[in-house]
Every structure is written in C-alpha cells, then in structure tokens.
Design an enzyme around this catalytic site. Sequence first.
Site, PDB file in Angstrom:
ATOM      1  N   PHE A 149       0.811  -1.220   0.000  1.00 32.56           N
ATOM      2  CA  PHE A 149       0.000   0.000   0.000  1.00 32.56           C
ATOM      3  C   PHE A 149       0.841   1.265   0.000  1.00 32.56           C
ATOM      4  CE2 PHE A 149       0.730  -0.569   4.591  1.00 32.56           C
ATOM      5  CZ  PHE A 149       1.061   0.716   4.984  1.00 32.56           C
ATOM      6  N   LYS A 173      -1.315  -7.959  -8.581  1.00 32.55           N
ATOM      7  CA  LYS A 173      -2.241  -7.923  -7.453  1.00 32.55           C
ATOM      8  C   LYS A 173      -1.800  -6.768  -6.561  1.00 32.55           C
ATOM      9  CE  LYS A 173      -3.142  -8.621  -3.614  1.00 32.55           C
ATOM     10  NZ  LYS A 173      -3.652  -7.638  -2.557  1.00 32.55           N
ATOM     11  N   GLU A 176      -5.084  -3.823  -1.635  1.00 34.50           N
ATOM     12  CA  GLU A 176      -6.518  -3.540  -1.614  1.00 34.50           C
ATOM     13  C   GLU A 176      -6.832  -2.226  -0.912  1.00 34.50           C
ATOM     14  OE1 GLU A 176      -5.597  -6.027   2.052  1.00 34.50           O
ATOM     15  OE2 GLU A 176      -4.920  -5.844  -0.043  1.00 34.50           O
ATOM     16  N   SER A 226       5.926  -6.857   3.992  1.00 34.97           N
ATOM     17  CA  SER A 226       6.514  -7.152   5.292  1.00 34.97           C
ATOM     18  C   SER A 226       7.315  -8.450   5.250  1.00 34.97           C
ATOM     19  CB  SER A 226       5.412  -7.265   6.347  1.00 34.97           C
ATOM     20  OG  SER A 226       4.623  -8.419   6.120  1.00 34.97           O
ATOM     21  N   CYS A 281       9.739   1.347   3.526  1.00 37.78           N
ATOM     22  CA  CYS A 281      10.732   0.385   4.002  1.00 37.78           C
ATOM     23  C   CYS A 281      12.130   0.972   4.025  1.00 37.78           C
ATOM     24  CB  CYS A 281      10.699  -0.890   3.162  1.00 37.78           C
ATOM     25  SG  CYS A 281      11.262  -0.659   1.461  1.00 37.78           S
ATOM     26  N   GLU A 382       9.499  -3.521  13.188  1.00 40.11           N
ATOM     27  CA  GLU A 382       9.321  -2.525  12.135  1.00 40.11           C
ATOM     28  C   GLU A 382       8.029  -1.764  12.435  1.00 40.11           C
ATOM     29  OE1 GLU A 382       9.490  -2.200   7.283  1.00 40.11           O
ATOM     30  OE2 GLU A 382       8.439  -3.910   8.165  1.00 40.11           O
TER      31      GLU A 382
END
Length: 497
Positions: A149, A173, A176, A226, A281, A382
């Site tokens: 995202f 993909k 969402e 992640s 990240c 994280e």
Amino acid sequence: MKTISHWIGGKPVEGTSGRFGPVYDPATGAQEKQVAFATVDEVDAAVATAKAAFESWGQVSLAKRTAILFKFRELLDAHRDEIAALITAEHGKVHSDALGEVARGMEVVELACGISEKLKGELSTQVSTRVDVASIRQPLGVVAGITPFNFPAMVPMWMFPLAIAAGNTFVLKPSEKDPSASFRLAELLAEAGLPDGVFNIVQGDKVAVDGLLEHPDVAAVSFVGSTPIAKYIQLKAVEHDKRVQALGGAKNHMLVLPDADLDYAADQAINAAYGSAGERCMAVSVVVAVGDTGDELVGKIAERAKSLRIGPGNDPASEMGPLITREHRDKVASYVTGAAAQGAEVVVDGTGYSVEGHEDGFFIGVSLLDKVPVTADAYRDEVFGPVLCVVRAATYDDAIKLINASRWGNGTAIFTRDGGAARRFQLEVQAGMVGVNVPIPVPVGYHSFGGWKDSLFGDLHIYGNDGVAFYTQGKVITTRWPDPADGGINLGFPSNS
C-alpha cells in the site's frame, strides 16, 4: 459508492465474488470507494488471458515494445498530477511526496525503454573449428507482482515495465487499501497501445495472492511487503516451482559520527524518519549517535520535529499526512506509549494528535524516542510509522556491531566528514543499500534495489540489471556450419581443436 474492478484483457472486468474491501480517505476516515475481491476463477481467467497474450507478445519486435513504453512514459508524464492525486486520496501522503513516487517509478520505465541494450546477448566465434557460441536471454512467460500500500504506483512500476519490455505478460495484485493508482496505470498502458492481455490486474486479498502463487502457468512472482509475508511468498512460490523475489521489512539505521555536521544530520533524520509518515521500508527508524553527539543531536531533531506541519495530503501547507488506516495508526501509537515502560525516554510524543476539521482522520504526530534499549519493542519491530528511535554508542566499533546485529539489512547510512570512516562503513555494514551522507539510499532505476538478511528472500534484487535477469532466462546456442569438404564419421568425444 464507486467500485474498483479488475483489469483483464485490456478492459475493466467487474468482480463476481460478492466480496469487497473498503477504500478510505485517510484524511477524513470516510470510506470513499470499495474494491472487488477476486475469486480463484477470476485469477485463473487473468492468467489464462496473459498466457494467450504471451504467444504473440513474446514475438513482438524490441522496436515495437519500446515504442509502446516510450508512449507510456509520455502519458505518465502528462498525467503525473492526476496519479499523484489518486495516491494522496487513498494513501494519504502529501501531494509532493506522491509526485516523487511517480517520478521514481518512471525511472524504471525509462530503463525499460532501453531494454534492447540489456538483451543484446553475447557471441564468441571460432570457439572450435567453425563453431560459434551465442548466449541470449528470453522471456519466461506469465509473471506476477504483489505490491504494498505504501507505494501504490512506484512499486508496480519497479516490476511490470521491465517484465513486459523483456517479452513477458504480467498479472498484478495491488494492495486492496489503495488500488486506484495501478488501475489508472493499466488504462494508460492501453492508451499507449499495449496489446490486450499483456498487463492485467486482479484485486483482492489472500485468495488472489494464493491463486497466483499456486497457478501452474505463472512462472515468476515479485513481492514487496513485510518480512513475514515475504517469507510466506517465497516458500509458497518455491513449493509451486516458481522463480521468486520477495522484498521484506526493514529497520534502517543512520550512524552519526562526532565529526558530522549535526544540523545537516538533524535535517536529514527528520526527512528520512517522518517523510511519508514513516510508511516506507527505506525510512530511517533508528539514529545511532556516536560519542558525545547524542544530546545535541537529539535536541536539534526534537526542535525540528515539533515544527512539522501535519495535515491532509491535498493541503499544500502539509508536510506529513495521515497513516493508511485507523488500526495501523493505533498500532504505531502503542509503540510510543509502551516505550517509557521499556526503558526509553519519550522526547516528543505524537500520540493523540488530531487535525482540526479532520478529527476522524487517521492522523498521528511524530514521535522521538531517546536512549532506546535494543530490547524495546520500538527498536526490535518494524513500526512503519513516524517514530524515530535514538540509541547511543560509545565508539564506531560499538555502532557497527549494533547495526550488524539487526535481523534486517535493507538500507543504512553514515553521516561523517571522514572519508576513511565512510569507506570502512560501506564495506563493513551488513546491508544491501548504503548511503554516505544520504539518509535514504534508494538506487536510481539502472541500479538494483534490495537488502540483505530478513529484508530479501530470493537471489535477485528488483529492477536494474537484477530485474532484467529475473524476468528472463538464459539460453546458450552452439552452432557449426561445416565446410562442404568436411565429412566422415568420428565417434570420439568432441574436443576443442
């Protein structure tokens, strides 16, 4: 309410599952849209469409492929403000940050426009009498991307431009949580002349992810997200005989030596820790202050942190927007509220922050934690939010040991005027991307992005030369054109002579 659909065969395809995910405006907390979740059958349809398209796309000339990508790049440039606005509306990041995301994604599109240079291959002549050997690279077939995202336009562009330039077809993909940006990219690809079926999107959740990972016609999968999910992606993909590159999480350290310009270091720590609300990240989440620099450096960072302007991403005055969801905001806040009990000093507390007129938005202020023990959750995990930890180290050697003890090895940076110390650091630190007086060392498009240890699963990094290698497979061709005078039978083992 608007529903964001799939993109299969060059056009929107409405979902049939009856399952939908909410898409929020993080600045208001209101659900603005919904996204259809794919069924296994819809994933199969997208892959089948991509497989059929590969039969012709893989044979299209490099000249035609690159012409389409040049047109796509032109359209991206013309629509960059529109795409950035979609990112801001669904992710929440400020418009200037969203524009930067689009620009960094375009770097890889530009690299893909020069794919003919990357696919030239090699030739050795006369390796034996009248024998030549050539090495070429060819596409894999149908490849897939599963993206996060936090960069809904840039990370997909880290993947599909090189994949399709090399002759593959692609199934994406996207997250969402903010799916509109990638859908707009699909529309621009179609406008650029990309044949139907070469690029497809299936929206959804774990059903769609597993559908791609298990599908026998998907040759390779790229993932950014992640660490726990990256591990899952790698294991699942390998189980089903796929090539995989899975980029995981991070805990990026910024080492500040006593000779550094502390004002500059403080500025860069602010930018790297709180930009995009820390949801990246490559964010700096730990500053390692060496020697007696700690108190002064923390004071400078705190002074700057307290003056940041936080508000809706579409407000030009805002420097930082909200987090992606209410649940994520509350999780980030929990690290700050629990830090003091675990031995940290809370210098700036951003929890409980609200923006006037946007009280239901997913806002949080910036937090600064000092003297953080390496056993504290805020250091170990994280956080993926605007929380900066400061740890103290007596010497450079202590600092490098601390950094290298981290289970992650994504990015790191050193701030110093000492060239010898910087050179030593870049060789000794255990991380895939290193900055010298650069806090977020994200490589340009023609160098590959990727970390070490728990930040990368798979052998190849993303985009750059590694990206080209990932989306192609090598073939070696040995050719002999005998002289008409040659002849006879020889059953001996062939030798080079």
